[in-house]
Write an enzyme that holds these catalytic residues in place. Sequence first.
Site, mmCIF file in Angstrom:
data_model
loop_
_atom_site.group_PDB
_atom_site.id
_atom_site.type_symbol
_atom_site.label_atom_id
_atom_site.label_comp_id
_atom_site.label_asym_id
_atom_site.label_seq_id
_atom_site.Cartn_x
_atom_site.Cartn_y
_atom_site.Cartn_z
ATOM 1 N N HIS A 175 34.711 33.157 -32.643
ATOM 2 C CA HIS A 175 33.680 31.223 -33.067
ATOM 3 C C HIS A 175 34.705 30.194 -31.843
ATOM 4 O O HIS A 175 35.763 30.545 -31.841
ATOM 5 C CB HIS A 175 34.438 31.145 -33.982
ATOM 6 C CG HIS A 175 33.383 31.750 -34.811
ATOM 7 N ND1 HIS A 175 32.284 31.079 -36.153
ATOM 8 C CD2 HIS A 175 33.693 33.008 -35.702
ATOM 9 C CE1 HIS A 175 31.737 32.026 -36.947
ATOM 10 N NE2 HIS A 175 32.446 33.476 -36.870
ATOM 11 N N TYR A 218 35.837 25.813 -41.720
ATOM 12 C CA TYR A 218 35.134 26.897 -41.546
ATOM 13 C C TYR A 218 35.968 27.879 -40.458
ATOM 14 O O TYR A 218 36.283 28.656 -40.330
ATOM 15 C CB TYR A 218 33.854 26.926 -41.342
ATOM 16 C CG TYR A 218 33.067 28.285 -41.031
ATOM 17 C CD1 TYR A 218 32.623 28.738 -41.788
ATOM 18 C CD2 TYR A 218 32.872 28.263 -40.064
ATOM 19 C CE1 TYR A 218 31.622 30.150 -42.287
ATOM 20 C CE2 TYR A 218 32.314 29.928 -39.752
ATOM 21 C CZ TYR A 218 31.460 30.096 -40.387
ATOM 22 O OH TYR A 218 30.715 31.659 -40.462
ATOM 23 N N HIS A 269 33.265 39.404 -33.431
ATOM 24 C CA HIS A 269 32.330 38.153 -32.972
ATOM 25 C C HIS A 269 33.995 37.087 -32.429
ATOM 26 O O HIS A 269 34.684 36.858 -33.178
ATOM 27 C CB HIS A 269 31.534 37.783 -33.622
ATOM 28 C CG HIS A 269 32.452 37.107 -35.286
ATOM 29 N ND1 HIS A 269 32.287 37.899 -36.305
ATOM 30 C CD2 HIS A 269 32.067 36.088 -35.859
ATOM 31 C CE1 HIS A 269 32.335 37.056 -37.633
ATOM 32 N NE2 HIS A 269 32.801 35.968 -37.069
ATOM 33 N N GLN A 285 37.893 31.413 -41.043
ATOM 34 C CA GLN A 285 36.613 33.060 -41.207
ATOM 35 C C GLN A 285 36.958 34.136 -41.568
ATOM 36 O O GLN A 285 36.921 34.694 -42.418
ATOM 37 C CB GLN A 285 35.936 32.662 -39.699
ATOM 38 C CG GLN A 285 35.233 34.072 -39.096
ATOM 39 C CD GLN A 285 34.094 32.849 -39.890
ATOM 40 O OE1 GLN A 285 33.441 32.117 -40.476
ATOM 41 N NE2 GLN A 285 33.160 34.711 -40.308
#
Length: 142
Positions: free
Chosen positions: A63, A125, A61, A129
């Site tokens: 971010h 964050y 994924h 991650q």
Amino acid sequence: MNSPESLSHTKWECKYHIIWIPKYRKKSLYKELRQYLGSILKDLALQKECKIEEGHLMSDHVHILISITAKYSVSQVVGFIKGKSAISIARTFMGRRKNFTGQSFWARGYYVSTVGRDEVTVRNYIRHQEEEYKRIEQLDLF
């Protein structure tokens, strides 16, 4: 907190935390593709007068913390970035020279959250991650 951006009649500070995945959540973001994709995403954002403030590519994924100009909607920018990056990946890594139909690299949807006053929290964050992901994976092994 940063000062707001401006156009001739508008001032804004629109930052979003956006996450999206490859189709079928395949772990396909690795090595050369990961490096290539980072620069492509930044270039595509600049084409829409946006700026990727923070970003991290995991194997399954993406971010990003993105600042989007007030004249574009989030869906316009994300659609543009995902669409153009999929075409670029197909041309560079899959050997396709022309635009192709019926295939896509990214899954359809995405997650978006406004950042607001929690920008520092969201930045941390995104930066950490991968470490958190590895920690959770180790917990799942036992």
